[in-house]
Design a protein around this motif. Structure first.
Motif, PDB file in Angstrom:
ATOM      1  N   TYR A  90       4.222  10.164   8.498  1.00 30.76           N
ATOM      2  CA  TYR A  90       4.150  11.219   7.506  1.00 30.76           C
ATOM      3  C   TYR A  90       3.330  12.482   8.008  1.00 30.76           C
ATOM      4  O   TYR A  90       3.699  13.782   8.068  1.00 30.76           O
ATOM      5  N   ASP A  91       2.046  12.093   8.705  1.00 29.96           N
ATOM      6  CA  ASP A  91       1.303  13.162   9.238  1.00 29.96           C
ATOM      7  C   ASP A  91       0.431  12.608  10.240  1.00 29.96           C
ATOM      8  O   ASP A  91       0.360  11.593  10.301  1.00 29.96           O
ATOM      9  N   TYR A  92      -0.452  13.286  10.925  1.00 32.05           N
ATOM     10  CA  TYR A  92      -1.306  13.071  11.710  1.00 32.05           C
ATOM     11  C   TYR A  92      -2.437  13.989  11.639  1.00 32.05           C
ATOM     12  O   TYR A  92      -2.470  15.099  11.228  1.00 32.05           O
ATOM     13  N   ILE A  93      -3.685  13.408  12.107  1.00 35.00           N
ATOM     14  CA  ILE A  93      -4.844  14.262  11.849  1.00 35.00           C
ATOM     15  C   ILE A  93      -5.842  13.976  13.230  1.00 35.00           C
ATOM     16  O   ILE A  93      -5.837  12.906  13.656  1.00 35.00           O
ATOM     17  N   ILE A 140       5.839  -1.134   9.796  1.00 37.44           N
ATOM     18  CA  ILE A 140       6.180  -0.506   8.619  1.00 37.44           C
ATOM     19  C   ILE A 140       7.581  -0.063   8.588  1.00 37.44           C
ATOM     20  O   ILE A 140       8.549  -0.164   7.611  1.00 37.44           O
ATOM     21  N   LYS A 141       8.177   0.624   9.537  1.00 35.81           N
ATOM     22  CA  LYS A 141       9.354   1.323   9.397  1.00 35.81           C
ATOM     23  C   LYS A 141      10.270   0.278   9.690  1.00 35.81           C
ATOM     24  O   LYS A 141      11.409   0.121   8.989  1.00 35.81           O
ATOM     25  N   PHE A 192       0.854  -1.219  -0.001  1.00 32.06           N
ATOM     26  CA  PHE A 192       0.059  -0.180   0.233  1.00 32.06           C
ATOM     27  C   PHE A 192       0.878   1.145   0.104  1.00 32.06           C
ATOM     28  O   PHE A 192       1.819   1.214   0.768  1.00 32.06           O
ATOM     29  N   ASP A 193       0.313   2.404  -0.940  1.00 33.22           N
ATOM     30  CA  ASP A 193       0.969   3.367  -0.918  1.00 33.22           C
ATOM     31  C   ASP A 193       0.912   4.322   0.591  1.00 33.22           C
ATOM     32  O   ASP A 193       1.771   4.922   1.040  1.00 33.22           O
ATOM     33  N   ILE A 194       0.013   4.269   1.087  1.00 30.82           N
ATOM     34  CA  ILE A 194      -0.367   4.895   2.361  1.00 30.82           C
ATOM     35  C   ILE A 194      -1.238   4.120   3.150  1.00 30.82           C
ATOM     36  O   ILE A 194      -2.227   3.500   2.823  1.00 30.82           O
ATOM     37  N   GLU A 227       7.935   1.392   1.884  1.00 31.25           N
ATOM     38  CA  GLU A 227       7.786   2.750   1.361  1.00 31.25           C
ATOM     39  C   GLU A 227       6.294   3.156   1.729  1.00 31.25           C
ATOM     40  O   GLU A 227       6.021   3.900   0.987  1.00 31.25           O
ATOM     41  N   THR A 228       5.559   2.456   2.378  1.00 26.80           N
ATOM     42  CA  THR A 228       4.252   3.136   2.766  1.00 26.80           C
ATOM     43  C   THR A 228       4.278   4.323   3.844  1.00 26.80           C
ATOM     44  O   THR A 228       4.954   4.221   4.705  1.00 26.80           O
TER      45      THR A 228
END
Ligand SMILES: Nc1ncnc2c1ncn2[C@@H]1O[C@H](COP(=O)(O)OP(=O)(O)O)[C@@H](O)[C@H]1O
Lengths: 165, 446
Positions: free
Chosen positions: B98-101, B68-69, B47-49, B74-75
């Motif tokens: 990458y980010d959070y919400i 994942i890390k 998966f990309d994301i 590369e997700t």
């Protein structure tokens, strides 16, 4: 490798409304992190000899001194929008203080001067333009649009055609 | 190809809603009802994301992130955190999210973040560049209504049968990348590869090995001999973005390639000959970079056989309107909305703003406006509040007078609007009455 930084130079007493979100949006658009330099207003130009080194404010430190409130507000807003921020302070609002900082800290992509600093009494237009001449990065100044500034956020703004560059 | 997204969320309604919305955006989306389910999917498919709730029974979002890390996938991971838990969000960012919400969130915010990753992935694909751009992306549109941009386009046309190296200067976001592509795809080399690398984003070692390749065993991790971009770009064009960020020793090595078309792989002993055209870009002041010794003068002269300086957007305001319409058309299809145009008020705001981030900033503003707009026109409401609040100008080293003039004009307007109340004006401007008086007077002098 680290991202480049957008250097935002501010007086600590500058009202942050809108300013910070502007800087954050711009940093995001430029894919940069934020680096904020808080400069203390000196009463006479002689006091700011400009040789002083900026020191970093440890943003995790609860006792960040007199900047406590604004520093915490800044850190929170940056965190919310996912932009990294480092905050520094320096004891003089002179052009050489900014210039020294640019030398001290590499990786700056552009410089943005807050509205109050932009019209600082201690920095002449000539000094300001010399700074721009010697610096390899672009320097931008901010000004609040007069009508917007006066109505404080009410819907309404003006377009001073005289301001276009 | 559409990005593949996995959503791990234990609240069934939220999960369903997210899947539906992201599918509407054109992504390939799968859902997982808990952490274990998500892990199974990650292990069996790429998966990309990954968008993962931080709190899930069994396996948390952070644990998924760690997996994942650890596997070096590369997700990219976006973490959903509960209201008021900045602490765990920061932990996620530290661990490489990458980010959070934060919940409850605005779906548009999430879409924006996904789009950011998409852009980044596209860019990265080109930068690592080993999938060379043979012939793809040939269709390039450059919007040029201003005289200065028209001149640049005709210049590019004029050099289409020359093979000279080109140096592109101009602030970040003015379109140097785009121009580099245009130069390549209109040149005799258009059937050869176009490769781009950003020298500012890689460490010296990685950049050296990306550019020149390495021999097997040249350093730990060099398990196989690898061709560098200079070699892959043979018969084509190599675009070196932000070249002044390259270390002096690499600049020296590059100079030799530019001069003689010859180089060694890292750790290699055999010299390799190539036929490459170089296009380089710099977004800082070239003269002061050379004066500071950060950019080699000899390399500068080799590269700037032809120099194209793209002015900042605020110096070619005629381009703002057509560019805005172009970006509206470009992004509209992704959002399933019917927006015809801009209101006059919105366009006026754009035309009067200075864009320190240039065309890239305008592009971001328009895409954001499309997401936010609910009317059939882009209205001023969906433009960022801040660009209406502030005027941004460059500190122009060549013209001291404009700074004084600017200050005077500005102060005058403020004083006037406050009914000639100088005390109030000074307060608003954050300066003393004496300096206000000086500013007003000095302006008069010039
Ligand atoms: N004249 C133009 N017409 C259409 N799109 C443009 C134009 N100039 C810039 N862009 C777009 O703006 C963004 C930034 O441009 P880019 O070439 O990456 O700038 P730079 O390399 O100078 O930083 C890109 O998405 C690019 O496609």
């Amino acid at each position: 490798m680290e991202k480049r930084n957008l250097l935002f130079v501010l007086y600590p007493e500058e009202k942050l409304d809108g300013l910070l979100s502007y800087a954050i949006d711009l940093a995001k658009a430029r894919d940069e992190d934020l680096c904020i330099l808080m400069v203390n207003k000196t009463d006479s130009p002689a006091e700011g000899n400009g040789h002083e080194m900026a020191r970093e404010i440890n943003t995790g430190d609860e006792k960040a001194g007199e900047y406590k409130k604004s520093v915490r507000a800044i850190v929170d807003e940056c965190k919310k929008s996912g932009v990294q921020v480092n905050i520094f302070t320096v004891g003089a609002d002179s052009v050489s203080a900014i210039e020294n900082f640019l030398k001290q800290k590499g990786g700056i992509g552009m410089v943005l001067l807050g509205p109050r600093l932009r019209m600082s009494e201690n920095i002449t237009a000539e000094e300001m333009s010399n700074l721009a001449k010697r610096s390899s990065v672009h320097i931008f100044g901010m000004a609040r649009r007069p009508l917007y500034a006066i109505t404080h956020g009410k819907e309404g703004y003006c377009f001073p055609s005289t301001f276009s560059v | 190809m559409a990005l593949k997204i996995l959503i791990a969320e234990d609240e069934a309604i939220t999960l369903k809603h997210l899947i539906y919305t992201l599918q509407q955006e054109g992504y390939y989306v799968e859902g997982a009802g808990d952490g274990q389910d998500a892990l199974r999917k990650i292990e069996s498919d790429f998966f990309d994301i990954l968008i993962a709730d931080i709190k899930m029974p069994g396996l948390s979002g952070i644990e998924l992130l760690e997996r994942i890390k650890k596997e070096q996938l590369e997700t990219e991971v976006i973490i959903i955190t509960g209201f008021g838990s900045i602490g765990s969000a920061v932990e996620a960012m530290k661990k490489g999210a990458y980010d959070y919400i934060t919940k409850p969130f605005d779906i548009d915010e999430l879409i924006l973040r996904v789009k950011k990753i998409e852009d980044k992935k596209i860019l990265k694909g080109e930068n690592t560049a080993l999938k060379a751009l043979f012939g793809v992306n040939k269709k390039i549109s450059i919007i040029a209504k201003s005289e200065s941009m028209k001149k640049i386009l005709s210049l590019i046309e004029n050099i289409n049968d020359s093979d000279c190296n080109v140096l592109l200067t101009g602030e970040s976001g003015v379109g140097k990348n785009l121009i580099a592509r245009m130069i390549h795809f209109t040149s005799k080399r258009q059937d050869g590869p176009f490769l781009a690398i950003n020298c500012a984003t890689l460490t010296e070692e990685i950049l050296a090995s990306e550019l020149f390749g390495h021999k097997r065993g040249a350093f730990t991790g060099a398990v196989a001999t690898k061709k560098g971009l200079a070699e892959v770009a043979d018969t084509g064009t190599l675009f070196l973005d932000e070249i002044a960020e390259m270390s002096p020793s690499l600049q020296a090595k590059l100079l030799k390639v530019v001069e003689e078309g010859e180089f060694f792989r890292v750790g290699g002993t055999r010299s390799i000959k190539v036929d490459v055209r170089f296009i380089a870009a710099i977004n800082q002041n070239v003269k002061s970079l050379i004066a500071d010794g950060r950019f080699r003068e000899d390399l500068y002269y080799r590269l700037n056989v032809m120099e194209i300086d793209t002015p900042p957007l605020r110096k070619r305001r005629k381009d703002i309107e057509p560019l805005s319409r172009y970006f509206l058309q470009k992004y509209l299809p992704g959002y399933n909305k019917k927006i015809k145009d801009f209101t006059k008020e919105a366009m006026d705001i754009l035309k009067n703003y200075s864009f320190p981030g240039n065309v890239r900033e305008l592009e971001n503003i328009i895409e954001r406006a499309i997401i936010l707009e609910k009317k059939p026109f882009i209205t001023s409401k969906s433009l960022p509040q801040t660009i209406k609040m502030f005027h941004i100008e460059t500190i122009d080293p060549s013209n001291i007078k404009t700074i004084d003039e600017f200050n005077m004009e500005y102060a005058k307007q403020v004083v006037e609007m406050l009914g000639d109340n100088k005390t109030k004006a000074a307060e608003l401007l954050g300066i003393s009455r004496t300096s206000l008086w000086r500013i007003l007077k000095e302006g008069n002098r010039s």
